[in-house]
Design a protein around this motif. Structure first.
Motif, mmCIF file in Angstrom:
data_model
loop_
_atom_site.group_PDB
_atom_site.id
_atom_site.type_symbol
_atom_site.label_atom_id
_atom_site.label_comp_id
_atom_site.label_asym_id
_atom_site.label_seq_id
_atom_site.Cartn_x
_atom_site.Cartn_y
_atom_site.Cartn_z
ATOM 1 N N THR A 194 0.855 -1.181 0.000
ATOM 2 C CA THR A 194 0.000 0.000 0.000
ATOM 3 C C THR A 194 0.892 1.233 0.000
ATOM 4 O O THR A 194 1.810 1.339 0.812
ATOM 5 N N ILE A 195 0.629 2.141 -0.921
ATOM 6 C CA ILE A 195 1.387 3.381 -0.993
ATOM 7 C C ILE A 195 0.491 4.504 -0.475
ATOM 8 O O ILE A 195 -0.522 4.839 -1.088
ATOM 9 N N LYS A 196 0.868 5.034 0.680
ATOM 10 C CA LYS A 196 0.129 6.162 1.241
ATOM 11 C C LYS A 196 0.692 7.454 0.652
ATOM 12 O O LYS A 196 1.819 7.839 0.930
ATOM 13 N N LEU A 197 -0.093 8.103 -0.197
ATOM 14 C CA LEU A 197 0.291 9.396 -0.747
ATOM 15 C C LEU A 197 -0.165 10.490 0.206
ATOM 16 O O LEU A 197 -1.273 10.413 0.769
ATOM 17 N N THR A 198 0.648 11.499 0.387
ATOM 18 C CA THR A 198 0.313 12.537 1.354
ATOM 19 C C THR A 198 0.923 13.867 0.936
ATOM 20 O O THR A 198 1.674 13.949 -0.047
ATOM 21 N N GLY A 199 0.612 14.893 1.671
ATOM 22 C CA GLY A 199 1.169 16.206 1.386
ATOM 23 C C GLY A 199 0.848 17.173 2.501
ATOM 24 O O GLY A 199 0.003 16.917 3.357
ATOM 25 N N ASP A 200 1.539 18.293 2.481
ATOM 26 C CA ASP A 200 1.314 19.314 3.508
ATOM 27 C C ASP A 200 1.928 20.623 3.032
ATOM 28 O O ASP A 200 2.888 20.624 2.258
ATOM 29 N N GLY A 201 1.370 21.705 3.493
ATOM 30 C CA GLY A 201 1.911 23.020 3.179
ATOM 31 C C GLY A 201 2.517 23.647 4.421
ATOM 32 O O GLY A 201 2.123 23.338 5.546
ATOM 33 N N THR A 202 3.493 24.497 4.218
ATOM 34 C CA THR A 202 4.124 25.193 5.334
ATOM 35 C C THR A 202 4.582 26.563 4.852
ATOM 36 O O THR A 202 4.650 26.824 3.643
#
Length: 429
Positions: free
Chosen positions: A94-102
């Motif tokens: 399983t590939i958990k794709l994610t992201g976030d801004g800062t």
């Protein structure tokens, strides 16, 4: 290991150490050359050769639609599975794709996208896929992930050497980022839940069954300008179903903890007879407020209430993850609300909440899921008895209405936690 091998290993370690030190501190080649001669450090050429060797391991490309860079997922997976997990046999991943801004400074906004490899037996560290300049918005995230999508939507199987891997994709991030990825608007909408069509004003009706969202319906409704139910755009990852979008237990803990503290401070203001819009408050006249400030400072944090220069209203800094955990662990509400008529109810909410988050992260059996759903339902019912129903947030709704379903489909949610990616994002930015 003989003396020659030991010396070679030591030299390689020194080269890596000083290359890291040179890059981290932005030391110029000229300066380092002079230092290396004077202090007998590894030579500049050794560092440059090692830098070339390391760079050859990566395939960094400029983003097509945005100022930034990315590494194709397939290239990165092959390298990781070859060098980091060579003992991992044929399996489903399983590939958990994610992201976030800062934000870096006042004006520079950065968005980072990444992934984690997960199966039944292990969870990899967090890896970065792309970084780009821009604020968190649908358009920016779409442009940043354009190249990632092109390299992943058809990548269902991967062969590395003689090993074959089946790939499944899921999404996990904080709710704001997930809403943007899935084409939904913000939390101020009447329909801000990503997983169902529950109206915000009906989050308190936890026994009511609301229609589940689908990628296809979000796409269709985004074309309807009148009755779009907060579906503003087509999902950025159309090949990932809504049921494979996973709520993050870390942000669930942080944002609900924010609300518990917000309600506590509201009650302390009432004890001190401070109205919400009272200006230029003298803290020395606020016994209850000052008591909470001292409590936080005694935990080792430089935290205090302050007067906002623009509005002259009392404000306080947001709490971060470790601060929330310490407050939850050490607070004794009887010191603050012992004489409040709803003290027992409020104290119970605080006491039970950490266990709900622990269950969200660690349970997986069906009988445990049923108990979690019953416990979270009772917790939300008690919240309604303690505080106004309008203060029930989307994070509370998601925990109580969709947390159990996510566990049932994906197992315990601890392996999907954003804690590692948050730390990685802080390191890069």
């Amino acid at each position: 290991m003989n003396s020659t091998e030991t010396k070679t290993s030591s030299n390689a370690h020194n080269v890596n150490t000083f290359l890291y030190w040179k890059d981290k501190n932005l030391i110029s080649d000229k300066t380092y050359r002079e230092l290396s001669i004077a202090a007998k450090l590894p030579s500049l050429k050794q560092l440059q050769d090692r830098s070339k060797d390391l760079n050859s391991l990566f395939t960094i490309k400029p983003l097509t639609n945005k100022q930034g860079v990315y590494e194709p997922l397939q290239h990165k997976l092959v390298r990781i599975l070859t060098h980091n997990f060579s003992n991992l046999n044929n399996c489903d991943l399983t590939i958990k794709l994610t992201g976030d801004g800062t934000r870096i400074g006042k004006r520079l906004h950065i968005i980072t996208a990444g992934f984690v490899l997960i199966n039944n037996h292990f969870k990899s560290p967090d890896y970065v896929l792309s970084m780009a300049k821009g604020q968190e918005s649908y358009t920016t995230i779409r442009d940043i992930t354009f190249d990632i999508i092109n390299s992943t939507h058809s990548l269902k199987k991967l062969t590395v050497g003689v090993k074959d891997y089946s790939l499944k994709y899921v999404l996990c991030a904080d709710l704001k980022f997930l809403n943007l990825i899935m084409g939904l608007g913000g939390f101020k909408s009447d329909y801000c839940c990503l997983w169902c069509f529950a109206p915000t004003k009906e989050f308190r009706l936890f026994d009511k069954q609301f229609k589940k969202r689908t990628v296809e319906e979000i796409s269709r409704l985004s074309e309807n300008k009148k009755s779009h139910f907060n579906c503003l755009h087509k999902p950025i990852f159309p090949f990932i179903a809504v049921k494979d979008v996973i709520p993050d237990p870390l942000h669930m803990f942080l944002r609900i903890s924010d609300q518990l503290i917000r309600q506590l401070i509201k009650l302390l203001r009432e004890k001190d007879k401070i109205e919400k819009k009272t200006k230029n408050i003298v803290k020395s006249n606020c016994k209850s407020i000052m008591q909470f400030e001292i409590f936080v400072q005694n935990l080792g944090y430089d935290w205090h209430f302050y007067t906002c220069p623009e509005t002259a209203l009392m404000k306080y800094p947001d709490f971060q993850g470790p601060q929330h955990e310490k407050i939850q662990k050490h607070i004794n509400l009887i010191d603050f609300l012992g004489d409040h008529p709803k003290f027992e109810l409020i104290n119970s909410l605080w006491k039970r909440f950490p266990q709900l988050i622990a269950d969200l992260k660690h349970i997986s059996e069906e009988h445990e899921i049923l108990k979690f759903k019953a416990d979270s339902k009772q917790w939300l019912e008690d919240w309604r008895r303690a505080y106004p129903s309008k203060d029930i947030t989307v994070y509370m709704h998601v925990m109580c209405s969709h947390g159990g379903d996510a566990i049932r489909r994906h197992g315990s949610l601890s392996k999907f936690s954003q804690q590692g990616f948050e730390k990685l994002n802080d390191t890069f930015n």
